[in-house]
Motif scaffolding. Sequence first.
Motif, PDB file in Angstrom:
ATOM      1  N   LEU A  31       0.860  -1.184   0.000  1.00 48.22           N
ATOM      2  CA  LEU A  31       0.000   0.000   0.000  1.00 48.22           C
ATOM      3  C   LEU A  31       0.895   1.232   0.000  1.00 48.22           C
ATOM      4  CD1 LEU A  31      -2.754   1.404   0.276  1.00 48.22           C
ATOM      5  CD2 LEU A  31      -2.604   1.058   2.755  1.00 48.22           C
ATOM      6  N   LEU A  32       0.784   2.041  -1.062  1.00 48.88           N
ATOM      7  CA  LEU A  32       1.638   3.204  -1.246  1.00 48.88           C
ATOM      8  C   LEU A  32       0.892   4.477  -0.884  1.00 48.88           C
ATOM      9  CD1 LEU A  32       3.096   2.274  -4.756  1.00 48.88           C
ATOM     10  CD2 LEU A  32       4.193   1.917  -2.529  1.00 48.88           C
ATOM     11  N   GLY A  33       1.475   5.278  -0.004  1.00 48.75           N
ATOM     12  CA  GLY A  33       0.880   6.555   0.378  1.00 48.75           C
ATOM     13  C   GLY A  33       1.880   7.682   0.296  1.00 48.75           C
ATOM     14  N   ALA A  34       1.497   8.784  -0.336  1.00 47.78           N
ATOM     15  CA  ALA A  34       2.415   9.912  -0.489  1.00 47.78           C
ATOM     16  C   ALA A  34       2.603  10.672   0.824  1.00 47.78           C
ATOM     17  CB  ALA A  34       1.905  10.857  -1.571  1.00 47.78           C
ATOM     18  N   GLU A  35       1.612  10.631   1.713  1.00 47.84           N
ATOM     19  CA  GLU A  35       1.736  11.325   2.991  1.00 47.84           C
ATOM     20  C   GLU A  35       2.566  10.494   3.968  1.00 47.84           C
ATOM     21  OE1 GLU A  35      -1.847  13.507   4.373  1.00 47.84           O
ATOM     22  OE2 GLU A  35      -2.842  12.526   2.689  1.00 47.84           O
ATOM     23  N   ASP A  36       3.033  11.164   5.031  1.00 50.15           N
ATOM     24  CA  ASP A  36       3.975  10.509   5.938  1.00 50.15           C
ATOM     25  C   ASP A  36       3.311   9.529   6.903  1.00 50.15           C
ATOM     26  OD1 ASP A  36       6.197  11.787   4.876  1.00 50.15           O
ATOM     27  OD2 ASP A  36       5.986  13.524   6.207  1.00 50.15           O
ATOM     28  N   GLY A  37       2.076   9.779   7.299  1.00 50.35           N
ATOM     29  CA  GLY A  37       1.432   8.944   8.297  1.00 50.35           C
ATOM     30  C   GLY A  37       0.573   7.856   7.688  1.00 50.35           C
ATOM     31  N   PRO A  38       0.034   6.967   8.550  1.00 51.92           N
ATOM     32  CA  PRO A  38      -0.847   5.903   8.067  1.00 51.92           C
ATOM     33  C   PRO A  38      -2.197   6.468   7.622  1.00 51.92           C
ATOM     34  CG  PRO A  38      -0.766   5.889  10.455  1.00 51.92           C
ATOM     35  CD  PRO A  38       0.253   6.891  10.003  1.00 51.92           C
ATOM     36  N   PRO A  39      -3.004   5.682   6.912  1.00 51.72           N
ATOM     37  CA  PRO A  39      -4.317   6.160   6.451  1.00 51.72           C
ATOM     38  C   PRO A  39      -5.152   6.721   7.599  1.00 51.72           C
ATOM     39  CG  PRO A  39      -3.784   4.070   5.408  1.00 51.72           C
ATOM     40  CD  PRO A  39      -2.732   4.303   6.448  1.00 51.72           C
ATOM     41  N   TYR A  40      -5.859   7.814   7.319  1.00 53.85           N
ATOM     42  CA  TYR A  40      -6.647   8.477   8.354  1.00 53.85           C
ATOM     43  C   TYR A  40      -7.981   8.940   7.781  1.00 53.85           C
ATOM     44  CZ  TYR A  40      -4.749  12.655   6.036  1.00 53.85           C
ATOM     45  OH  TYR A  40      -4.400  13.605   5.113  1.00 53.85           O
ATOM     46  N   GLN A  41      -8.900   9.270   8.682  1.00 52.69           N
ATOM     47  CA  GLN A  41     -10.207   9.759   8.260  1.00 52.69           C
ATOM     48  C   GLN A  41     -10.117  11.237   7.927  1.00 52.69           C
ATOM     49  OE1 GLN A  41     -13.123  10.131  11.517  1.00 52.69           O
ATOM     50  NE2 GLN A  41     -11.620   9.157  12.852  1.00 52.69           N
ATOM     51  N   ARG A  42     -10.658  11.616   6.784  1.00 50.86           N
ATOM     52  CA  ARG A  42     -10.569  13.008   6.335  1.00 50.86           C
ATOM     53  C   ARG A  42     -11.740  13.893   6.770  1.00 50.86           C
ATOM     54  NH1 ARG A  42      -6.442  13.708   2.525  1.00 50.86           N
ATOM     55  NH2 ARG A  42      -5.536  11.730   1.833  1.00 50.86           N
ATOM     56  N   PRO A  43     -12.966  13.385   6.880  1.00 51.61           N
ATOM     57  CA  PRO A  43     -14.073  14.292   7.212  1.00 51.61           C
ATOM     58  C   PRO A  43     -13.851  15.098   8.481  1.00 51.61           C
ATOM     59  CG  PRO A  43     -14.946  12.198   6.448  1.00 51.61           C
ATOM     60  CD  PRO A  43     -13.460  12.023   6.569  1.00 51.61           C
ATOM     61  N   ALA A  44     -13.195  14.523   9.468  1.00 50.88           N
ATOM     62  CA  ALA A  44     -12.975  15.227  10.729  1.00 50.88           C
ATOM     63  C   ALA A  44     -12.041  16.424  10.578  1.00 50.88           C
ATOM     64  CB  ALA A  44     -12.402  14.264  11.772  1.00 50.88           C
ATOM     65  N   LEU A  45     -11.290  16.500   9.482  1.00 52.60           N
ATOM     66  CA  LEU A  45     -10.338  17.597   9.314  1.00 52.60           C
ATOM     67  C   LEU A  45     -11.028  18.951   9.311  1.00 52.60           C
ATOM     68  CD1 LEU A  45      -7.949  16.148   6.566  1.00 52.60           C
ATOM     69  CD2 LEU A  45      -7.620  16.171   9.052  1.00 52.60           C
ATOM     70  N   SER A  46     -12.225  19.031   8.724  1.00 54.49           N
ATOM     71  CA  SER A  46     -12.940  20.309   8.663  1.00 54.49           C
ATOM     72  C   SER A  46     -13.950  20.436   9.784  1.00 54.49           C
ATOM     73  CB  SER A  46     -13.647  20.455   7.308  1.00 54.49           C
ATOM     74  OG  SER A  46     -14.535  19.386   7.080  1.00 54.49           O
TER      75      SER A  46
END
Length: 402
Positions: A31-46
Amino acid sequence: MSHIVVIGAGQAGASLVGKLRSEGFEGEITLLGAEDGPPYQRPALSKAYLLGEMERERLFLRPRDWYDGNDINLRTGTRAVAVDATNKTVTLEGDEVLVYDHLAFTTGSHPRTLPAAIGGDLDGVYTVRDLADADAMTPEFVKGRRLLIIGGGYIGLEAAAVAAKLGLHVVLVEMADRILQRVAAPETSDYFRDLHTVHGVDIREGVGLERLVGEDRVRGAVLSDGMELDVDFVIVGVGIYPATALAESAGVAYDNGILTNAQGRTSDPHIWAAGDCATLAWKGAQIRLESVGNAIDQAETVARNMLGANTDYAPKPWFWSDQYDCKLQIAGLNIGYDHVVTRRTGDAQSHWYYDGETLLAVDAMNDPRSYMIGKRLIEAGKSPAPDVIANPDTDMKALLKA
């Protein structure tokens, strides 16, 4: 033993690799991810994260050691730069090459930004798409500061709610005639316009941005109606577009998203796609569903089909938005509706979308009961008469048995 490579470590990518393992796949998974951390939930960001009500670690879908424990090679901070579909290889930054047997694109989407010619490249201008965006803008949310939000969709409205709760002065401009025009009925737009107005947000509809003003950092804005504003920072919420560049360069068919069949396979038999980047077959057309629910369900269907299930994906659309003390829950798709029925019971309110006598979708504001019943009715293909829905005395649960 085969090798499955998944490009994109968001909700869809995490769901896909998890389902591969739970379905018994014993081959290699990367599993390749460009960001540094593991997969996370995005809706909570806003929402909660921007408000400071959710810690960073709580965003993560699974702890990093879960991937190690399930023999999933999670490679964060790693960007794929090329896919050779003929030789079935993925080239990474630094020229490392991975060979795959099957590949999945779960690359998500990118936020639309403002052109540099109108000040889009000034410091203090933000989008809300990833964790880095949220972290960068968090220090800006100081009581008494002036925020301009461009775009009256859910992202813009959620950011406005956070800012208003923290005591900022908020102006939101929407170029269309009304907020939420692309995604909701006028009744839902009216509800949220009133909600934000009560909380002090200055919503200006039918007004666009002419340009931002500033040398290196934004300090003002000129609107399309000639109004000039002093601003301390700007949030741009004018939509997203699918991240398809890598798939396009690999020769995979695309049209407003990576084209997939009912099982999630692309025009290349060894390449699949799921989530925001992918289209799906729905009522004879190809559409994209930009939601957590679709990212999970479509990705899990793709995982099963990679293992030979041959199962068509049947989307069951659902969405949500949190603004102030209001939870909006949406079931179904309102595409093609011709009228809306409003149901009110106490402080709860819901809007039911119909095409003729056919129920298509429900917007429920602080009304989880209507949301759950509406969702089950839509999935069962049942359409109660509009006057029955509008009647506050209707026993909604009984509609499921009709």
